[in-house]
Design a protein around this motif. Structure first.
Motif, PDB file in Angstrom:
ATOM      1  N   VAL A 198       0.835  -1.206   0.000  1.00 20.10           N
ATOM      2  CA  VAL A 198       0.000   0.000   0.000  1.00 20.10           C
ATOM      3  C   VAL A 198       0.868   1.253   0.000  1.00 20.10           C
ATOM      4  O   VAL A 198       0.568   2.237  -0.692  1.00 20.10           O
ATOM      5  CB  VAL A 198      -0.947   0.008   1.215  1.00 20.10           C
ATOM      6  CG1 VAL A 198      -1.775   1.288   1.242  1.00 20.10           C
ATOM      7  CG2 VAL A 198      -1.869  -1.207   1.182  1.00 20.10           C
ATOM      8  N   GLU A 199       1.955   1.233   0.742  1.00 26.37           N
ATOM      9  CA  GLU A 199       2.855   2.390   0.808  1.00 26.37           C
ATOM     10  C   GLU A 199       3.456   2.693  -0.553  1.00 26.37           C
ATOM     11  O   GLU A 199       3.488   3.851  -0.985  1.00 26.37           O
ATOM     12  CB  GLU A 199       3.955   2.111   1.831  1.00 26.37           C
ATOM     13  CG  GLU A 199       4.975   3.233   1.974  1.00 26.37           C
ATOM     14  CD  GLU A 199       6.087   2.878   2.931  1.00 26.37           C
ATOM     15  OE1 GLU A 199       7.093   3.604   2.961  1.00 26.37           O
ATOM     16  OE2 GLU A 199       5.952   1.862   3.642  1.00 26.37           O
ATOM     17  N   GLU A 200       3.930   1.668  -1.239  1.00 31.80           N
ATOM     18  CA  GLU A 200       4.514   1.880  -2.561  1.00 31.80           C
ATOM     19  C   GLU A 200       3.466   2.331  -3.570  1.00 31.80           C
ATOM     20  O   GLU A 200       3.753   3.130  -4.467  1.00 31.80           O
ATOM     21  CB  GLU A 200       5.176   0.588  -3.040  1.00 31.80           C
ATOM     22  CG  GLU A 200       6.422   0.206  -2.255  1.00 31.80           C
ATOM     23  CD  GLU A 200       7.008  -1.118  -2.671  1.00 31.80           C
ATOM     24  OE1 GLU A 200       8.096  -1.459  -2.196  1.00 31.80           O
ATOM     25  OE2 GLU A 200       6.350  -1.828  -3.471  1.00 31.80           O
ATOM     26  N   LYS A 201       2.246   1.835  -3.403  1.00 29.25           N
ATOM     27  CA  LYS A 201       1.179   2.212  -4.329  1.00 29.25           C
ATOM     28  C   LYS A 201       0.723   3.647  -4.087  1.00 29.25           C
ATOM     29  O   LYS A 201       0.535   4.419  -5.037  1.00 29.25           O
ATOM     30  CB  LYS A 201       0.010   1.239  -4.173  1.00 29.25           C
ATOM     31  CG  LYS A 201      -1.123   1.473  -5.166  1.00 29.25           C
ATOM     32  CD  LYS A 201      -2.192   0.417  -5.019  1.00 29.25           C
ATOM     33  CE  LYS A 201      -3.334   0.678  -5.991  1.00 29.25           C
ATOM     34  NZ  LYS A 201      -4.398  -0.349  -5.891  1.00 29.25           N
ATOM     35  N   SER A 202       0.541   4.033  -2.829  1.00 24.72           N
ATOM     36  CA  SER A 202       0.051   5.378  -2.516  1.00 24.72           C
ATOM     37  C   SER A 202       1.075   6.454  -2.858  1.00 24.72           C
ATOM     38  O   SER A 202       0.722   7.578  -3.223  1.00 24.72           O
ATOM     39  CB  SER A 202      -0.318   5.470  -1.031  1.00 24.72           C
ATOM     40  OG  SER A 202       0.812   5.229  -0.212  1.00 24.72           O
ATOM     41  N   SER A 203       2.369   6.132  -2.741  1.00 29.81           N
ATOM     42  CA  SER A 203       3.417   7.102  -3.060  1.00 29.81           C
ATOM     43  C   SER A 203       3.780   7.100  -4.540  1.00 29.81           C
ATOM     44  O   SER A 203       4.653   7.863  -4.957  1.00 29.81           O
ATOM     45  CB  SER A 203       4.665   6.804  -2.230  1.00 29.81           C
ATOM     46  OG  SER A 203       5.184   5.528  -2.555  1.00 29.81           O
ATOM     47  N   ARG A 204       3.160   6.217  -5.313  1.00 28.08           N
ATOM     48  CA  ARG A 204       3.363   6.083  -6.756  1.00 28.08           C
ATOM     49  C   ARG A 204       4.766   5.558  -7.093  1.00 28.08           C
ATOM     50  O   ARG A 204       5.156   5.572  -8.267  1.00 28.08           O
ATOM     51  CB  ARG A 204       3.149   7.425  -7.474  1.00 28.08           C
ATOM     52  CG  ARG A 204       1.879   8.171  -7.095  1.00 28.08           C
ATOM     53  CD  ARG A 204       0.628   7.373  -7.413  1.00 28.08           C
ATOM     54  NE  ARG A 204       0.343   7.314  -8.813  1.00 28.08           N
ATOM     55  CZ  ARG A 204      -0.443   8.207  -9.449  1.00 28.08           C
ATOM     56  NH1 ARG A 204      -1.001   9.201  -8.759  1.00 28.08           N
ATOM     57  NH2 ARG A 204      -0.684   8.082 -10.736  1.00 28.08           N
ATOM     58  N   ILE A 205       5.489   5.072  -6.070  1.00 26.83           N
ATOM     59  CA  ILE A 205       6.809   4.501  -6.340  1.00 26.83           C
ATOM     60  C   ILE A 205       6.688   3.251  -7.196  1.00 26.83           C
ATOM     61  O   ILE A 205       7.553   2.955  -8.035  1.00 26.83           O
ATOM     62  CB  ILE A 205       7.542   4.172  -5.012  1.00 26.83           C
ATOM     63  CG1 ILE A 205       7.869   5.455  -4.260  1.00 26.83           C
ATOM     64  CG2 ILE A 205       8.812   3.369  -5.266  1.00 26.83           C
ATOM     65  CD1 ILE A 205       8.530   5.234  -2.924  1.00 26.83           C
ATOM     66  N   VAL A 206       5.600   2.525  -6.988  1.00 27.56           N
ATOM     67  CA  VAL A 206       5.426   1.277  -7.720  1.00 27.56           C
ATOM     68  C   VAL A 206       5.387   1.512  -9.228  1.00 27.56           C
ATOM     69  O   VAL A 206       5.827   0.672 -10.020  1.00 27.56           O
ATOM     70  CB  VAL A 206       4.142   0.560  -7.241  1.00 27.56           C
ATOM     71  CG1 VAL A 206       2.888   1.325  -7.655  1.00 27.56           C
ATOM     72  CG2 VAL A 206       4.087  -0.860  -7.790  1.00 27.56           C
ATOM     73  N   GLU A 207       4.886   2.665  -9.657  1.00 24.16           N
ATOM     74  CA  GLU A 207       4.822   2.958 -11.087  1.00 24.16           C
ATOM     75  C   GLU A 207       6.219   3.100 -11.674  1.00 24.16           C
ATOM     76  O   GLU A 207       6.476   2.694 -12.808  1.00 24.16           O
ATOM     77  CB  GLU A 207       4.016   4.236 -11.311  1.00 24.16           C
ATOM     78  CG  GLU A 207       2.564   4.117 -10.851  1.00 24.16           C
ATOM     79  CD  GLU A 207       1.798   5.419 -11.023  1.00 24.16           C
ATOM     80  OE1 GLU A 207       2.339   6.336 -11.667  1.00 24.16           O
ATOM     81  OE2 GLU A 207       0.665   5.513 -10.517  1.00 24.16           O
ATOM     82  N   ILE A 208       7.116   3.669 -10.887  1.00 23.06           N
ATOM     83  CA  ILE A 208       8.505   3.801 -11.346  1.00 23.06           C
ATOM     84  C   ILE A 208       9.190   2.439 -11.349  1.00 23.06           C
ATOM     85  O   ILE A 208       9.902   2.087 -12.303  1.00 23.06           O
ATOM     86  CB  ILE A 208       9.267   4.785 -10.432  1.00 23.06           C
ATOM     87  CG1 ILE A 208       8.606   6.159 -10.456  1.00 23.06           C
ATOM     88  CG2 ILE A 208      10.728   4.873 -10.840  1.00 23.06           C
ATOM     89  CD1 ILE A 208       9.220   7.144  -9.484  1.00 23.06           C
ATOM     90  N   LEU A 209       8.966   1.652 -10.296  1.00 21.17           N
ATOM     91  CA  LEU A 209       9.600   0.334 -10.198  1.00 21.17           C
ATOM     92  C   LEU A 209       9.161  -0.594 -11.314  1.00 21.17           C
ATOM     93  O   LEU A 209       9.953  -1.393 -11.825  1.00 21.17           O
ATOM     94  CB  LEU A 209       9.289  -0.296  -8.839  1.00 21.17           C
ATOM     95  CG  LEU A 209       9.877   0.411  -7.613  1.00 21.17           C
ATOM     96  CD1 LEU A 209       9.370  -0.234  -6.332  1.00 21.17           C
ATOM     97  CD2 LEU A 209      11.397   0.367  -7.655  1.00 21.17           C
TER      98      LEU A 209
END
Length: 394
Positions: A198-209
């Motif tokens: 959830v943390e990676e998704k809410s911070s949009r980091i997952v889109e970069i990863l």
């Protein structure tokens, strides 16, 4: 060659994510302090039976008179006595007065300053009765062989009408410790996996990863990384628990197979963690805010809690039908079976069936969790319903 290179690249991506989780969470101050505190607690719990029981010293007993040799043999067979034989009853009585011995038996009398404990008194009286019979038989002219035959009594044969029999407090305590450790070591990393997603998704980091990694690498690396951290913690707990038990002399007093059950707990934990961990990552990807994670995690938390409560129940009835079913059917078997194995003998076919079903359930959870994550991790906005995610995953 290209296929091998692609496979290497995929594994490298998976291990990079796992390594990041280990560095960030495993080496964090919070995890190290938590591990230290938990290991200390496990050590104290393992030493508790010995601390409660105490280290009782042998009772110093003096003997004199005709029955002294026979009584000495009886007391030595019972154990727990430091015996001194005196030539006369007067010497034995003076030893009590000088507090050289706690009590003395001579010419049919038990001498003590202010009495002896009930347990010691009962043993001394039993030894006196047996020694008197032996002496009387010898005075009657029987040979040593005839006396031994007359005094030899076959021990009672213990027959339990229900399988399993009665389990001691130590059995219960051992099973309780294993169930608590299993519950803690599943609950904490499962929540961390969901919150991390959830943390990676809410911070949009997952889109970069996801521009350089596949969804399965992200989820798999997170599960593997937190799994390694939790596995190290679990191994440390088991090692400390068994080590303290051995150091305090309690290991030999544990139920047969307890040490093997404690070691096998690691295997049961691995399968249960694969099941709950991948599902946690999958359902965690359904929401975009931390405050919503509790709602999607509720079914998993409830399953874990029910598994733990079921394990606590079977401590009182490990051979009941309910306990057998609970320790075989996943996901409850992840906690119930190692707990049951620690306190009673479990048929090999039940252990095997339970392991196969739990492994199959873990494989199914891995497939489902990875699909949920793949289809919903990039979805933003309100919480995605599970039914919608399942349709998209189909």
């Amino acid at each position: 060659m290209s296929n091998q290179s692609a496979e290497t690249s995929r594994m490298r991506g998976l291990m990079l994510v796992a390594g990041r989780e280990i560095r960030v969470r495993g080496l964090s101050k919070a995890n190290l302090v938590s591990l230290l505190v938990t290991v200390v607690i496990v050590g104290v719990l393992a030493a508790l039976p010995s601390l409660i029981g105490g280290n009782e010293e042998d009772a110093a007993i003096g003997l004199a008179g005709e029955n002294a040799p026979a009584m000495q043999a009886q007391l030595e067979a019972m154990g727990g006595f430091d015996i001194t034989v005196y030539d006369t009853a007067d010497e034995a009585e003076r030893a009590v007065e000088d507090e050289t011995v706690e009590a003395a038996v001579a010419d049919g009398s038990l001498y003590s300053l202010d009495g002896v404990g009930n347990e010691v008194e009962t043993k001394i009286d039993a030894a006196w009765q047996a020694a008197s019979v032996q002496t009387n038989l010898a005075n009657a002219g029987l040979s040593d062989q005839e006396i031994a035959g007359a005094l030899t009594v076959e021990p009672l044969e213990f027959v339990t009408l229900e399988s399993g029999g009665v389990h001691s407090t130590l059995d219960y305590f051992t099973g309780l410790v294993i169930s608590i450790i299993m519950f803690m070591m599943l609950m904490t990393p499962v929540q961390y996996i969901a919150m991390g997603v959830v943390e990676e998704k809410s911070s949009r980091i997952v889109e970069i990863l996801l521009t350089s990694l596949k969804p399965w690498q992200l989820l798999g690396g997170k599960v593997i990384g937190l799994g390694v951290i939790s596995l190290v913690n679990l191994v440390a707990m088991v090692a400390v628990g068994l080590g303290v038990s051995a150091a305090t002399g309690m290991l030999g007093d544990l139920p047969p197979g307890t040490a093997a059950a404690a070691v096998s707990t690691i295997g049961w934990w691995l399968m249960a963690f694969a099941l709950f961990g991948t599902l946690a990552g999958g359902v965690g990807s359904l929401v975009s805010r931390q405050e919503e994670s509790g709602s999607v995690l509720t079914p998993l938390i409830m399953s874990l809690t029910l598994s733990y409560l079921g394990a606590i129940f079977l401590l009182n009835a490990p051979t009941s039908t309910f306990a057998e079913v609970l320790s075989i059917v996943p996901p409850f078997s992840g906690i119930a079976m190692p707990t049951r194995m620690a306190i009673t003998e479990v048929p090999a076919w039940q252990v095997g069936l339970s392991a196969v079903l739990l492994a199959a359930a873990a494989a199914g959870a891995l497939a489902l969790g990875s699909q949920l994550y793949k289809r919903s991790v990039l979805y933003t906005g309100s919480r995605m319903k599970l039914t919608e995610a399942l349709r998209r995953a189909a």
